[in-house]
Design a protein around this motif. Structure first.
Motif, short mmCIF file in Angstrom:
data_model
loop_
_atom_site.label_atom_id
_atom_site.label_comp_id
_atom_site.label_asym_id
_atom_site.label_seq_id
_atom_site.Cartn_x
_atom_site.Cartn_y
_atom_site.Cartn_z
N GLU A 169 0.83 -1.20 0.00
CA GLU A 169 0.00 0.00 0.00
C GLU A 169 0.87 1.26 0.00
N GLU A 170 2.13 1.13 0.40
CA GLU A 170 3.04 2.28 0.37
C GLU A 170 3.58 2.56 -1.03
N ASN A 171 3.29 1.66 -1.96
CA ASN A 171 3.74 1.80 -3.35
C ASN A 171 2.60 1.53 -4.32
N ASP A 172 1.44 2.15 -4.07
CA ASP A 172 0.28 2.01 -4.95
C ASP A 172 -0.09 0.56 -5.23
N PHE A 173 0.07 -0.30 -4.22
CA PHE A 173 -0.27 -1.72 -4.32
C PHE A 173 0.47 -2.42 -5.45
N LEU A 174 1.72 -2.03 -5.66
CA LEU A 174 2.57 -2.69 -6.65
C LEU A 174 2.93 -4.07 -6.11
N ILE A 175 2.41 -5.11 -6.76
CA ILE A 175 2.59 -6.48 -6.31
C ILE A 175 3.07 -7.33 -7.47
N SER A 176 4.19 -8.00 -7.29
CA SER A 176 4.69 -8.91 -8.31
C SER A 176 4.09 -10.29 -8.09
N PRO A 177 3.53 -10.90 -9.12
CA PRO A 177 2.98 -12.24 -8.95
C PRO A 177 4.06 -13.30 -8.75
N HIS A 178 5.31 -12.90 -8.88
CA HIS A 178 6.42 -13.85 -8.74
C HIS A 178 6.94 -13.95 -7.31
N ALA A 179 6.44 -13.13 -6.41
CA ALA A 179 6.86 -13.17 -5.01
C ALA A 179 6.19 -14.34 -4.29
N HIS A 180 6.76 -14.73 -3.17
CA HIS A 180 6.19 -15.80 -2.36
C HIS A 180 4.93 -15.33 -1.62
N GLY A 181 4.95 -14.05 -1.19
CA GLY A 181 3.83 -13.56 -0.42
C GLY A 181 3.83 -12.05 -0.32
N VAL A 182 2.77 -11.56 0.33
CA VAL A 182 2.63 -10.12 0.55
C VAL A 182 2.06 -9.92 1.95
N CYS A 183 2.66 -9.00 2.71
CA CYS A 183 2.19 -8.66 4.05
C CYS A 183 1.61 -7.26 4.00
N THR A 184 0.35 -7.13 4.37
CA THR A 184 -0.35 -5.87 4.16
C THR A 184 -1.40 -5.62 5.24
N ASN A 185 -1.75 -4.35 5.41
CA ASN A 185 -2.86 -3.97 6.27
C ASN A 185 -4.20 -4.09 5.53
N PHE A 186 -4.13 -4.38 4.24
CA PHE A 186 -5.32 -4.44 3.38
C PHE A 186 -5.41 -5.81 2.70
N SER A 187 -5.44 -6.85 3.49
CA SER A 187 -5.43 -8.22 2.97
C SER A 187 -6.58 -8.49 2.01
N ALA A 188 -7.78 -8.03 2.34
CA ALA A 188 -8.94 -8.27 1.47
C ALA A 188 -8.76 -7.58 0.12
N LYS A 189 -8.22 -6.37 0.12
CA LYS A 189 -7.98 -5.65 -1.13
C LYS A 189 -6.92 -6.36 -1.97
N VAL A 190 -5.85 -6.82 -1.34
CA VAL A 190 -4.81 -7.55 -2.06
C VAL A 190 -5.37 -8.83 -2.65
N LYS A 191 -6.20 -9.52 -1.88
CA LYS A 191 -6.84 -10.75 -2.39
C LYS A 191 -7.66 -10.43 -3.65
N ALA A 192 -8.40 -9.32 -3.63
CA ALA A 192 -9.19 -8.92 -4.80
C ALA A 192 -8.28 -8.57 -5.98
N ILE A 193 -7.21 -7.84 -5.72
CA ILE A 193 -6.26 -7.48 -6.79
C ILE A 193 -5.66 -8.73 -7.42
N LEU A 194 -5.21 -9.65 -6.60
CA LEU A 194 -4.61 -10.88 -7.11
C LEU A 194 -5.64 -11.73 -7.84
N GLY A 195 -6.88 -11.72 -7.36
CA GLY A 195 -7.94 -12.47 -8.04
C GLY A 195 -8.21 -11.91 -9.42
N GLU A 196 -8.12 -10.59 -9.55
CA GLU A 196 -8.34 -9.95 -10.86
C GLU A 196 -7.21 -10.25 -11.82
N ASN A 197 -5.99 -10.47 -11.28
CA ASN A 197 -4.83 -10.71 -12.13
C ASN A 197 -4.60 -12.17 -12.43
N SER A 198 -5.38 -13.08 -11.83
CA SER A 198 -5.13 -14.49 -12.08
C SER A 198 -5.90 -15.01 -13.27
#
Length: 150
Positions: free
Chosen positions: A121-150
């Motif tokens: 969230e400190e970098n406009d939710f820049l998430i690489s799908p190649h990482a092992h995981g993501v630690c965030t205060n916005f877990s539900a939002k990240v889940k939605a973002i990853l769901g949209e990109n899968s």
């Protein structure tokens, strides 16, 4: 990709409940892993960000869904002796290695396949799908973002 609720947060910061054992278990029951802040004080385990607040036990820390952030040296030293506890120490390091070999990666730093992206969230939710995981205060939002990109 693992989604790790930072201090148990799913929908944004909630300082009133962060690190409370019930709040952490709620995040786990919602399908996330959780990063928690762990202290060893006076021969006992505690959770809490700035200070030891909530008493807990080693059996709680042994939950496979937890990423235990040692907040004092004693906590790190003791957790490292227990192979059932997944732990690490960091402050503002670019990278730190967890006890299970993952790279805890400070916001905005280069990531790889064993990286955990911390607070995207400190970098406009820049998430690489190649990482092992993501630690965030916005877990539900990240889940939605990853769901949209899968």
């Amino acid at each position: 990709m693992k989604i790790i609720a930072h201090r148990g947060n799913i929908a944004g910061r909630n300082p009133k409940y962060e690190n409370h054992p019930d709040y952490i278990l709620d995040a786990i029951h919602a399908g996330y892993e959780a990063e928690i802040d762990v202290w060893w004080e006076d021969g006992r385990w505690f959770l809490g960000h700035d200070s030891p607040e909530y008493s807990t036990s080693s059996s709680f820390l042994e939950n496979k869904k937890l990423w235990c952030h040692a907040k004092n040296f004693e906590a790190l030293e003791i957790m490292l002796k227990n192979s059932k506890i997944h732990c690490f120490w960091h402050q503002k390091d670019d990278y730190t290695m967890t006890s299970q070999g993952y790279i805890w990666t400070y916001p905005g730093k280069t990531i790889g396949a064993s990286s955990v992206i911390v607070k995207p969230e400190e970098n406009d939710f820049l998430i690489s799908p190649h990482a092992h995981g993501v630690c965030t205060n916005f877990s539900a939002k990240v889940k939605a973002i990853l769901g949209e990109n899968s």
